[in-house]
Design a protein around this motif. Structure first.
Motif, PDB file in Angstrom:
ATOM      1  N   ASP A   1       1.115  -1.075   0.004  1.00  0.00           N
ATOM      2  CA  ASP A   1      -0.060   0.142  -0.151  1.00  0.00           C
ATOM      3  C   ASP A   1       0.850   1.532  -0.030  1.00  0.00           C
ATOM      4  N   ILE A   2       2.022   1.329   0.121  1.00  0.00           N
ATOM      5  CA  ILE A   2       3.050   2.169   0.282  1.00  0.00           C
ATOM      6  C   ILE A   2       3.121   2.810  -1.241  1.00  0.00           C
ATOM      7  N   THR A   3       3.237   3.368  -1.814  1.00  0.00           N
ATOM      8  CA  THR A   3       3.025   4.343  -3.319  1.00  0.00           C
ATOM      9  C   THR A   3       4.512   5.395  -3.533  1.00  0.00           C
ATOM     10  N   ALA A   4       5.011   5.485  -4.297  1.00  0.00           N
ATOM     11  CA  ALA A   4       6.284   6.997  -4.673  1.00  0.00           C
ATOM     12  C   ALA A   4       5.570   7.612  -3.653  1.00  0.00           C
ATOM     13  N   GLU A   5       4.282   8.600  -4.059  1.00  0.00           N
ATOM     14  CA  GLU A   5       3.958   9.241  -3.480  1.00  0.00           C
ATOM     15  C   GLU A   5       4.222   9.577  -1.849  1.00  0.00           C
ATOM     16  N   ASP A   6       3.942   8.620  -1.819  1.00  0.00           N
ATOM     17  CA  ASP A   6       3.915   8.561   0.020  1.00  0.00           C
ATOM     18  C   ASP A   6       5.428   8.561   0.245  1.00  0.00           C
ATOM     19  N   ALA A   7       6.562   7.628  -0.526  1.00  0.00           N
ATOM     20  CA  ALA A   7       8.061   8.114  -0.149  1.00  0.00           C
ATOM     21  C   ALA A   7       8.478   8.928  -0.389  1.00  0.00           C
ATOM     22  N   ASP A   8       8.006  10.423  -1.599  1.00  0.00           N
ATOM     23  CA  ASP A   8       8.208  11.174  -1.495  1.00  0.00           C
ATOM     24  C   ASP A   8       7.950  12.267  -0.160  1.00  0.00           C
ATOM     25  N   LYS A   9       7.060  11.741   0.655  1.00  0.00           N
ATOM     26  CA  LYS A   9       6.276  12.350   1.628  1.00  0.00           C
ATOM     27  C   LYS A   9       6.931  12.293   2.729  1.00  0.00           C
ATOM     28  N   TRP A  10       7.170  10.920   2.714  1.00  0.00           N
ATOM     29  CA  TRP A  10       8.130  10.556   3.879  1.00  0.00           C
ATOM     30  C   TRP A  10       9.584  11.281   3.899  1.00  0.00           C
ATOM     31  N   ARG A  11      10.429  11.567   3.019  1.00  0.00           N
ATOM     32  CA  ARG A  11      11.301  11.886   3.475  1.00  0.00           C
ATOM     33  C   ARG A  11      11.242  13.328   3.415  1.00  0.00           C
ATOM     34  N   ARG A  12      10.101  14.222   2.826  1.00  0.00           N
ATOM     35  CA  ARG A  12      10.039  14.986   3.365  1.00  0.00           C
ATOM     36  C   ARG A  12       9.568  15.687   4.657  1.00  0.00           C
ATOM     37  N   TRP A  13       9.228  14.720   5.712  1.00  0.00           N
ATOM     38  CA  TRP A  13       8.946  14.634   7.106  1.00  0.00           C
ATOM     39  C   TRP A  13      10.155  14.470   7.669  1.00  0.00           C
TER      40      TRP A  13
ATOM     41  N   PHE B   1      10.486   3.523  -3.881  1.00  0.00           N
ATOM     42  CA  PHE B   1      11.758   4.504  -3.737  1.00  0.00           C
ATOM     43  C   PHE B   1      12.511   4.579  -4.849  1.00  0.00           C
ATOM     44  N   ALA B   2      12.191   3.754  -5.842  1.00  0.00           N
ATOM     45  CA  ALA B   2      13.202   3.677  -6.955  1.00  0.00           C
ATOM     46  C   ALA B   2      13.028   4.525  -7.911  1.00  0.00           C
ATOM     47  N   GLY B   3      12.195   5.868  -8.687  1.00  0.00           N
ATOM     48  CA  GLY B   3      12.332   6.501  -9.212  1.00  0.00           C
ATOM     49  C   GLY B   3      13.185   7.800  -8.346  1.00  0.00           C
ATOM     50  N   MET B   4      13.034   7.291  -7.073  1.00  0.00           N
ATOM     51  CA  MET B   4      13.544   9.080  -6.153  1.00  0.00           C
ATOM     52  C   MET B   4      15.017   9.296  -5.782  1.00  0.00           C
ATOM     53  N   LYS B   5      15.371  10.328  -6.306  1.00  0.00           N
ATOM     54  CA  LYS B   5      16.317  10.638  -6.887  1.00  0.00           C
ATOM     55  C   LYS B   5      16.968  11.391  -5.947  1.00  0.00           C
TER      56      LYS B   5
END
Length: 369
Positions: free
Chosen positions: A56-68, A115-119
């Motif tokens: 259930d964890i999406t790429a958008e969730d991963a980006d939000k976690w990084r900002r958090w 997280f695959a596309g995270m730079k």
């Protein structure tokens, strides 16, 4: 309807279950890496919750976690609930998270890595925390050290460029070859790389007195031991416990010397020595002695010093005046431009034009993924 087999528990794995199993199963990593794994695990569980399904964890969730991670959190009265993390810490945590989820894809727990596309998940150099520890400052610190072992600890960092504490604590007296004037540095950090278990290092003139002082204290007792026992004796015998906080002790010593602690206490010492060595020796030599690649050295260690700026402003290149004066040459449009004519028979060498630029826990850096 009985048309498909039951969904396996593995494919419905929760975040908490998977992370615990993955990290517990990585007995092959070093303690420092395991500590970073656990820190990343805590961050993921605090944000998503242990019962969150991996699928259930999406790429958008991963980006939000990084900002958090980067934002931190404060109460209404301004007190800190959760400290915001530095840029490199965020990058490292995201790199580890990408590694965790890649393993989940490989184990077919999930089909896609959020997280695959995270730079930007590799540690990068932070120039704001650079500091060149001058020889004058080093002399004051050494003078303030409480004993021979602390003087040697500092000298091995400043004049030997060793990674602290791993390479200091791995050094044994059998590794010191007085006749050949060199040390075999054993490196736990790079031993998993081909040829990275150890490297030769000259006993530099600045380092030798502190080695000799420490050896003079133990020489009689060490030489009285059987050869097998003698080979086990460490150079640094104090500060070996897990509760030995070298950083805090060095801060006290620096304060006693009347100086202000620099940003990265031990890494700045290694960085300073790397910068000195590359100014006097070829890049491959300086890098081999300190046990890192030229690429890592350029990114994290080699820096331009104030002394180099001062010398460049007062001393002509090569230490002597230009052989040929600046001459005028006529441009095709009739305007005049300046040009410097090189000496006959001489060409500029590419290595003369090379720019040296530059980290890092122990002290060496490498991408997490």
């Amino acid at each position: 309807m009985g048309l498909l087999p039951p969904r396996s528990a593995k494919s419905a794995s929760t975040l908490g279950e998977f992370l615990a199993a993955y990290i517990d199963g990585r007995s092959d990593v070093k303690e420092s890496t395991a500590i970073n794994y656990r820190a990343t695990e805590r961050g993921l569980l605090e944000y998503f919750g242990a019962k969150k399904l991996l699928a259930d964890i999406t790429a958008e969730d991963a980006d939000k976690w990084r900002r958090w991670l980067a934002a931190g959190e404060k109460r209404a009265n301004g007190t800190v609930v959760r400290k915001k993390l530095g840029d490199n810490t965020v990058r490292r945590r995201c790199g580890f998270a990408r590694q965790f989820f890649r393993a989940a894809v490989r184990d077919r727990v999930i089909t896609e890595n959020p997280f695959a596309g995270m730079k930007g998940v590799s540690v990068r150099s932070n120039r704001e925390r650079d500091y060149f520890v001058t020889r004058e400052e080093a002399a004051k610190v050494i003078e303030a050290c409480p004993d021979a072992q602390w003087r040697l600890l500092f000298a091995l960092s400043r004049f030997g460029g060793l990674r602290c504490p791993s390479e200091h604590l791995a050094l044994r007296w059998v590794d010191v070859d007085w006749q050949a004037n060199r040390i075999t540095v054993r490196s736990p950090k790079t031993e998993h790389h081909h040829g990275g278990a150890s490297r030769p290092l000259p006993i530099f003139p600045e380092l030798r007195p502190f080695l000799e002082d420490a050896w003079a204290i133990v020489e009689a007792s060490v030489m009285a031991m059987p050869p097998k026992e003698r080979a086990k004796v460490h150079v640094i015998t104090r500060y070996r416990g897990a509760n030995a906080n070298l950083r805090t002790q060095l801060e006290r010593i620096i304060a006693r010397a009347g100086l202000k602690p620099w940003p990265k206490l031990f890494q700045n010492l290694r960085q300073t020595r790397a910068t000195e060595l590359v100014a006097e020796y070829p890049q491959h030599v300086a890098s081999e002695w300190l046990g890192h690649t030229i690429e890592i050295a350029q990114a994290f260690y080699w820096r331009t010093t104030e002394e180099q700026f001062a010398r460049a402003a007062t001393q002509p290149t090569g230490g002597k005046a230009l052989q040929n004066p600046v001459q005028y040459s006529a441009a095709r449009d009739g305007s005049e431009v300046f040009s410097v004519q090189p000496e006959a028979g001489k060409r500029e060498k590419s290595e003369d034009l090379a720019e040296n630029q530059c980290s890092l826990m122990d002290s060496n850096h490498e991408p997490t993924d």
